[in-house]
Design an enzyme around this catalytic site. Structure first.
Site, PDB file in Angstrom:
ATOM      1  N   ARG A  74       9.625  -0.408   2.693  1.00  0.00           N
ATOM      2  CA  ARG A  74       8.622  -1.246   3.266  1.00  0.00           C
ATOM      3  C   ARG A  74       9.831  -2.256   4.292  1.00  0.00           C
ATOM      4  O   ARG A  74      10.466  -3.167   3.681  1.00  0.00           O
ATOM      5  CB  ARG A  74       8.086  -1.850   2.643  1.00  0.00           C
ATOM      6  N   HIS A 164       9.988   0.625  14.299  1.00  0.00           N
ATOM      7  CA  HIS A 164       9.192  -0.719  14.104  1.00  0.00           C
ATOM      8  C   HIS A 164       9.371  -1.992  12.955  1.00  0.00           C
ATOM      9  O   HIS A 164       9.864  -1.580  11.297  1.00  0.00           O
ATOM     10  CB  HIS A 164       8.272   0.168  12.778  1.00  0.00           C
ATOM     11  N   GLU A 267       8.114  -3.869  17.820  1.00  0.00           N
ATOM     12  CA  GLU A 267       8.744  -2.497  17.763  1.00  0.00           C
ATOM     13  C   GLU A 267       8.874  -2.158  19.042  1.00  0.00           C
ATOM     14  O   GLU A 267       7.314  -2.279  19.856  1.00  0.00           O
ATOM     15  CB  GLU A 267       7.244  -1.905  17.095  1.00  0.00           C
TER      16      GLU A 267
END
Length: 294
Positions: A74, A164, A267
């Site tokens: 993450r 991302h 992104e």
């Protein structure tokens, strides 16, 4: 988490500025160069941190993310490939498999301005469980005062994909993003198409938008950290703006409850249509990042 990475013991000194280290189950590559500090996980060819000399950390990495084999990290720059978002087939991983598998460091080069690294992922018995195609996927990075990323795919297939990127910000309530274009798919509102009328995206609550006609550069205006982050996009079709907001952030086990306050995702993506790859014409998806004072 980033400080923890740089405090890890060196397992192998690859070059004067590159070292291999390990955090829990994952092998890391750490860059400690006069112009830049950066770190990567071999799993996913995942850029975890990038800090040009004299700047605050540019990328955000969750303090709660696990470093375990096969578990997505993450933060940083996840490589979403060969699909973006939920898989078409039930039971397959969201955002593809590239971010969950170990890559190989194929090459590296250092000079006075920074470091270039290339990572490679190819088809295997593991990838064939998810996707039937033969492929070679290369992730090229150049880190220094700027950060350049180029995802290069070879084979015969169609994909959707994204870089991302999680950007470190001082306070999401004082962040705006421009250069996104006007039309977008609002994934928080039943994927309905809508229009950004003033050209400025803010993040008052959960936001998940796929912009359909973005400009080639998105600009993150971070009032709290008094800086601008310019995000260049190449070979893209879309730009995605995402922040989970408070409710979703609390529900995510790999993120602090207030994690949403200190990052924004902008992104570089090829998501609203598929990108065709042929043996004659490899596909690229590229992002460049630079930081400046407001």
């Amino acid at each position: 988490m980033i400080k923890k990475i740089f405090a890890l013991p060196v397992i192998e000194q690859i070059s004067p500025v590159l070292s291999r280290r390990k955090l829990d189950e994952l092998d890391l590559i750490v860059v400690d160069h006069p112009q830049v500090k950066a770190s990567f996980a071999l799993q996913g060819a995942h850029l975890l941190s990038w800090k040009p000399a004299g700047e605050e950390e540019v990328l955000w990495l969750s303090n709660n993310t696990p470093f375990k084999n096969g578990v997505a990290i993450r933060g940083g720059v996840p490589v979403c490939w060969p699909w973006f978002g939920p898989a078409a087939q039930q039971g397959l991983p969201a955002h593809g498999f590239a971010r969950n598998l170990p890559w190989t460091l194929k090459s590296h080069h250092e000079d006075a301005d920074g470091v270039a690294l290339t990572f490679e992922l190819t088809q295997s018995e593991e990838t064939k469980k998810f996707w039937p195609h033969d492929f070679t996927l290369l992730a090229h990075f150049r880190v220094g005062k700027t950060c350049e990323i180029d995802l290069e795919s070879h084979g015969e297939f169609e994909t959707t994909s994204a870089l991302h990127t999680y950007f470190n910000v001082g306070d999401i309530a004082k962040v705006s993003v421009s250069g996104l274009g006007d039309r977008f798919i609002d994934k928080v509102n039943d994927a309905k198409e809508n229009v950004l009328t003033d050209g400025i995206q803010t993040f008052p609550d959960r936001t998940d938008r796929v912009y359909l006609n973005p400009q080639d550069c998105s600009v993150i205006n971070d009032e709290a950290l008094n800086r601008i982050i310019a995000v260049g996009h190449q070979h893209h079709l879309n730009v995605v703006g995402w922040n989970p907001g408070p409710a979703l952030s609390i529900s995510m086990g790999d993120m602090p409850d207030d994690g949403y306050k200190t990052f924004v995702c902008v992104e570089t993506a090829y998501a609203s249509e598929t990108q065709k790859v042929t043996k004659e014409k490899p596909a690229h998806l590229a992002q460049s990042i630079r930081v400046a004072k407001r």
